[in-house]
Design an enzyme around this catalytic site. Structure first.
Site, PDB file in Angstrom:
ATOM      1  N   HIS A 200       0.851  -1.193   0.000  1.00 41.73           N
ATOM      2  CA  HIS A 200       0.000   0.000   0.000  1.00 41.73           C
ATOM      3  C   HIS A 200       0.882   1.236   0.000  1.00 41.73           C
ATOM      4  CE1 HIS A 200      -3.669   2.320   0.717  1.00 41.73           C
ATOM      5  NE2 HIS A 200      -2.960   3.057   1.551  1.00 41.73           N
TER       6      HIS A 200
ATOM      7  N   ASP B 249      -7.613  -1.769   4.167  1.00 38.55           N
ATOM      8  CA  ASP B 249      -6.250  -1.357   4.499  1.00 38.55           C
ATOM      9  C   ASP B 249      -6.027  -1.252   6.004  1.00 38.55           C
ATOM     10  OD1 ASP B 249      -5.931  -1.118   1.734  1.00 38.55           O
ATOM     11  OD2 ASP B 249      -6.427   1.017   1.760  1.00 38.55           O
TER      12      ASP B 249
ATOM     13  N   CYS C 154      42.951   3.155  -9.595  1.00 34.60           N
ATOM     14  CA  CYS C 154      43.757   3.874  -8.602  1.00 34.60           C
ATOM     15  C   CYS C 154      43.837   3.138  -7.271  1.00 34.60           C
ATOM     16  CB  CYS C 154      43.203   5.274  -8.393  1.00 34.60           C
ATOM     17  SG  CYS C 154      41.437   5.317  -8.030  1.00 34.60           S
TER      18      CYS C 154
END
Length: 902
Positions: free
Chosen positions: A106, A142, A707
């Site tokens: 969600h 939800d 390097c």
């Protein structure tokens, strides 16, 4: 686990792919039916893998589960349901059926913003924090227990689209997959959602997205961006419904120059300006809207509201007519219900939808790579004639921006046509060097010239520095809002990503980098670097300081971080684009302008980068590129009185000269990343397979032209012979060849002088008595190829034990069993201190050794793992100052203290 994926969309597709990559078995994909004959992306992906796909129109009928649908679902035998994005109502007998239940993604921080328009309401409410939740499904809306949450900052100008692309999509995919891992491991949480702070908002639809003008400007701005792009905030203007997109708050008082536009319900008229439509809230503060859309679907730049249809038609060339014919065929393939595409055919009135816009933009890219269309461009040119005219203007550089003239060198290579600028880049233009001086840049794969490149002279340096100074002191860049500066950098990163294959190919032929490495590291990390520092632009800040003065103590001191001014950057040849990015991104994020000298032997990606800065919208003079010699151009940049900072990566010898010149000239600020002889200590209690693998990488990565390459390996005596044997076995497997060949492991050295130096270096090692196990000579083929080399029995006093090869040469010395302090003394017995490493399973030993190693970076049980957020730089004669991470910004900033008595 056996998983059923229930949902749809590209988000669902990505979650599905990552779950499969994690080793889970997807027993079924349940998605929506095909629309207009097109399958959902989730279905398409699953069908490719022969995973059972079910496309139920619905799961319930009149509030009850459909038995045959539920039975088909149960038959797949899922142990967990994953719902990444699902628009259908799933019945509880499906939700509760698996052993582990069901989890849902969600896009809000529950319990805030429950409902289907969570992203919209996060923006509409002006939330400072957004994010997503993975929760356990229950019979509420939800409301199930929380398993996992991730949050992000909500930027003031975020739209639904921008926050979704930046965070909710990529991090949401990762978060959903992480939640499944937690379930599989038995560590998943179930945190009951609190009711305090819970909100539920309605679904945002067009009919409830009308703008209320009787509120502050920030609230209007939030409403517009919270509905951008879907469903679109609208208002009645001039008797028609007008939809507003691309809103930004105006920090300062907006210009009053503009044509008034009456807006019913607003406290004062809007202003149509060149930049867009300025709108006002009831607090008299302002916002700016960039795009407007009419009811028929046509979109325009808001600044063109009163001048629609005023531009004259462009007459097409033969080449442009051929492009129009191609595009007419594309339109016909998309608009399947149209018998014939005419000039007056309207894309949207003929049935096109938002996904068709995406397809059209992609089809254009395939046919005209230089034409960078945005979705909004299609909405602004809805008829075929308008679309072609818009495309042609963009191709000609007549779309409101001054045309960039580029004299390209074109080559067909790597299954593509690469287009390479080859002139100096000064003040936003490609120009010849003084006197037309040029030199040839060489392809190290065959030793043949790629092209002639302009060779900068002293007078060219003066022009570039002058342009950079004017851009900083007087130009748009020096006055630009930091957030707008960040937007340009994000746009530049996007363009680099669009051109990543071309950039990687140029890097490969110019430097010898293996293409796959060039794509992932040389170019990939460059893109990441610009995105990282783009995010810092509006977060550079000072602090307030309490001071103690005579009473009454009414004083305040605050600090400001300010850009240095004109900066010079001198970069090496081993990672041409990446070294440019590491320094230039921080420099630009801090607000400086730059004159950059690429290595003379590898100028081409820097010159292509300059082109992309123009395409991204950088003002003239901000970036200047001068290919040329270090002796001439580099020295003048070091000496120049208008340069206030110089960043250099290269040899210690040259670094010392630069430091001296910068001090004598005007005491300019300096940062130096210099040579290295990085020690790697391998203890007998290490993970041998990993030590061999990473030991190989520590030396042979990028052909040893690295390097931080491990310049010397110290291997514990009891492990030494086995380690050497394993390394030699791996070296013999390495494929040496054309760097554009995807099977190549090891390409050519960067240039002939360097290859010759490596041959001499290896010969010196043999003469000194080191044991040459393999390699040590040039490969017998055209180009600058050098064999991967291994030396053992290397004594501390030998040249090869002390000096950097900067090539694919592994230097191995043994140390006595258990002699930790002894090997540390030997490892630190060097004037260099760039990087170092240790391999051991003993965490106490690892921490002790990492503390005692005198180097700017210490790798433990890994190597070469640099990241854009981690500071990088050396100790001792490896230099000072940092690239990357927040610390790099300080190299390009100065701190001002301001004290006020009140």
């Amino acid at each position: 686990m056996k998983i059923a994926v229930i949902g749809q969309s590209l988000f669902g597709q990505e979650v599905y792919k990552e779950l499969k990559n994690d080793g889970h078995t997807i027993v079924g994909v349940f998605t929506i039916p095909d629309k207009d004959g097109k399958a959902d992306p989730l279905a398409t992906e699953a069908e490719k893998d022969a995973v059972p796909v079910f496309k139920f129109p619905r799961w319930r009928l009149k509030g009850k589960s459909i038995p045959e649908v539920v039975d088909q679902y149960k038959a797949v035998g899922a142990e967990l349901n994953v719902l990444p994005f699902c628009s259908q109502f799933i019945p509880m007998d499906v939700i509760d059926h698996p052993k582990h239940g069901s989890i849902i993604y969600h896009p809000s921080l529950l319990p805030r913003h429950r409902g289907a328009s969570a992203i919209n309401w996060t923006l509409i409410h002006g939330d400072k924090k957004g994010g997503f939740t993975v929760f356990w499904a229950d019979d509420g809306l939800d409301t199930g227990p929380i398993l996992l949450q991730r949050e992000c900052d909500v930027e003031p100008d975020d739209t639904v689209n921008s926050i979704y692309k930046r965070f909710l999509f990529p991090e949401g995919v990762k978060g959903t997959v992480e939640a499944v891992r937690m379930i599989a491991a038995g560590t998943a949480l179930k945190i009951i959602q609190p009711e305090e702070g819970a909100t539920y908002e309605c679904i945002q639809k067009k009919d409830n997205a009308k703008i209320d003008w009787n509120q502050p400007a920030e609230a209007i701005h939030n409403w517009i961006r919270g509905n951008d792009k879907v469903p679109g905030a609208w208002a009645e203007v001039d008797g028609q419904k007008l939809t507003f997109y691309g809103s930004t708050l105006v920090d300062n008082n907006p210009s009053t120059k503009g044509q008034p536009l009456e807006i019913p319900g607003a406290g004062r008229p809007g202003l149509v300006t060149k930049a867009g439509l300025v709108l006002f809230g009831n607090d008299d503060k302002a916002l700016l809207v960039r795009n407007l859309q009419f009811e028929d679907g046509k979109m325009i730049s808001a600044g063109q509201y009163f001048s629609m249809g005023s531009s004259a038609a462009v007459e097409l060339t033969e080449e442009e007519k051929a492009f129009a014919v191609q595009m007419k065929a594309v339109w016909k393939s998309i608009l399947t219900n149209v018998e014939q595409v005419e000039d007056s055919t309207d894309f949207f009135k003929s049935g096109a939808a938002s996904m068709d816009v995406v397809r059209l933009v992609e089809e254009v890219k395939l046919r005209a790579s230089d034409l960078q269309l945005q979705n909004e461009d299609v909405y602004m040119a809805t008829t075929f004639q308008e679309f072609i005219q818009m495309c042609v203007r963009k191709l000609r550089g007549e779309d409101g921006e001054e045309e960039l003239v580029v004299d390209y060198v074109e080559k067909n290579v790597n299954n593509m046509t690469i287009r390479m600028p080859h002139q100096l880049f000064i003040n936003g233009e490609y120009v010849d060097a003084e006197g037309g001086k040029t030199y040839k840049t060489i392809n190290p794969t065959d030793g043949e010239p790629i092209c002639d490149v302009s060779l900068a002279q002293i007078s060219d340096v003066e022009k570039a520095v002058s342009a950079a100074k004017e851009a900083f002191d007087e130009g748009e860049w020096g006055k630009m809002n930091p957030r707008d500066r960040g937007r340009l950098m994000y746009r530049l990163a996007d363009l680099m990503e669009q051109h990543q294959e071309e950039l990687a190919t140029i890097e490969s032929i110019d430097s010898g980098a293996v293409y796959t490495l060039a794509l992932k590291t040389h170019v990939g990390m460059s893109i990441q670097t610009f995105r990282y520092f783009a995010g810092w632009c509006d977060k550079i800040q000072g602090c307030t300081i309490p001071i103690n003065q005579a009473r009454p103590n009414r004083n305040i001191t605050f600090t400001k971080k300010e850009p240095v001014g004109v900066c010079a950057i001198v970069i090496p040849w081993n990672y041409p684009l990446m070294m440019l990015a590491w320094k230039t991104a921080a420099c630009l994020a801090a607000g400086n302008t730059v004159v950059l000298k690429p290595a003379q032997v590898t100028p081409l990606t820097a010159l292509k980068f300059a082109e992309l800065t123009v395409r991204a919208g950088f003002p003239k003079g901000v970036v200047n590129i001068l290919p040329g010699s270090g002796f001439l151009v580099g020295q003048r940049l070091s000496d120049h009185p208008d340069i206030r900072k110089l960043g250099f990566t290269g040899s210690t010898e040259i670094g010392k000269q630069i430091m001296k010149s910068c001090a004598v000239s005007n005491v300019k600020k300096v940062s130096l990343e210099l040579g290295g002889k990085s020690p790697l200590i391998i203890f007998s209690d290490c993970d041998l397979d990993k030590a061999v693998r990473m030991g190989m990488s520590s030396v042979f990565f990028n052909k040893g032209e690295n390097c931080i390459a491990a310049g010397r390996l110290f291997v514990e005596e009891s492990l030494h012979d086995t380690f050497v044997q394993r390394v030699v076995e791996e070296v013999k497997k390495m494929r040496i060849g054309d760097p554009l060949d995807r099977s190549t492991d090891h390409g050519p050295q960067n240039h002939k002088a360097h290859m010759d130096k490596l041959v001499e270096y290896a010969n010196t090692g043999v003469k000194e008595g080191a044991k040459l196990i393999c390699g040590g000579k040039q490969v017998g083929r055209p180009g600058f190829f050098f064999e991967p080399t291994v030396f053992t029995n290397v004594q501390d006093n030998m040249f090869i034990a002390k000096e950097e090869s900067f090539g694919p040469i592994m230097i191995i010395s043994k140390f006595k069993n258990g002699d930790v302090d002894g090997v540390l003394k030997r490892a630190n017995d060097t004037e260099f201190g760039l990087a170092s490493g240790v391999f051991t399973r003993d965490i106490s030993k690892a921490l002790y050794v990492s503390e005692k190693l005198k180097a700017g970076t210490v790798f433990v049980n890994t190597y070469n793992k640099t990241d854009v957020a981690a500071p990088f730089g050396g100790f001792k004669q490896s230099g000072f100052g940092k690239d990357l991470g927040q610390e790099a910004l300080n190299e390009y900033l100065c701190t001002k203290a301001v004290t006020i008595e009140y």
